[in-house]
Design a protein around this motif. Sequence first.
Motif: not given
Length: 323
Positions: A187-190, A206-210, A322-323
């Motif tokens: 997961a990206e985040i918990v 999420l914005q950064n990952s996007y 998740s980096v």
Amino acid sequence: MKRIGVFTSGGDAPGMNACVRAVVRAAVYHGLEVYGIMRGYSGMIKGEFVRMDSASVANTVQRGGTILKSARSQKFMTKEGRQQAFDQLVNNGIEGLVAIGGNGTFTGATIFEQEFGIPTVGAPGTIDNDLYGTDYTIGYDTAVNTALEAIDKIRDTADSHDRCFFVEVMGRDSGYIAIPCAIGGGAEIVMVPETAMSVEAVIETLQNSYSRHKTSFIVIVAEGEEEGNVHNVARRVKAALPQLDTRVTIVGHIQRGGSPTAADRLLASQLGIAAVEGLMNGMKNVMAGIVDRKLMYTPFDDTIHKRKVINQSFMRMVEILSV
Ligand code: F6P
């Protein structure tokens, strides 16, 4: 002590049957008579007792749920209900109890012992793993593996459709199920109740990952998360990042069922035997647990009032991985 009773109480958990089996067989091994008490405290009040022997727990070690059934009894919370339970135990010659359950179960047992002197030794049976005095509770490992299996499937769709899934897992007010699901499920985040994480922080991650051209995302939300429920979190993220195609999945009660894992069967067997031997040695108001691979008996008072701390380095692991 010649005759004991065993019951399961609170939410069912995979491995409860393995624990009941261990209690029954340990009692038989040590020459005690053992009765199964149906539906927890509720059955105790009504005198729903079943004589058990070695054969009555055959073919149960692998079964989910609880053959003794479970219930949450309002009546046992009253003095009158506890008096009735005591009368039933005395009439049936039951002198000690093994309770398989969580904090609600142990709170009831403590009051009962203080009022009527019936000793109880507990075994931790809950998927939530939120009990102080044991590294793992019976059912936790199975529940995490069940949730992970679901998350793996969700990931297939997240990946195929470039979507962002918000997945709610159980745990009442703890994040013990959520954290290994996040690490093991990529997961990206918990989001867990033990650590403050704002929806704004989720949006930023999420914005950064996007921006780094990730196309699918999994956010694990523990049901007790303080920012509100999973739908609320998803709605606020969607409002801030309309470019994400968001979906919500609640894993739900499938986490409570199913055949226990090897780890849960082993733990349940070990603690079932320990509970019977504890009772035989005159213990009361304690829970058998495993801490740092050693058998420990922790006072109910501590299991109820002390909080097991989540290892914060796990949160960092989710961030790094998740980096
Ligand atoms: O304690 C086990 C648990 O499954 C929690 O994770 C959850 O909050 C709760 O029980 C759900 O209870 P019920 O089955 O009564 O809806």
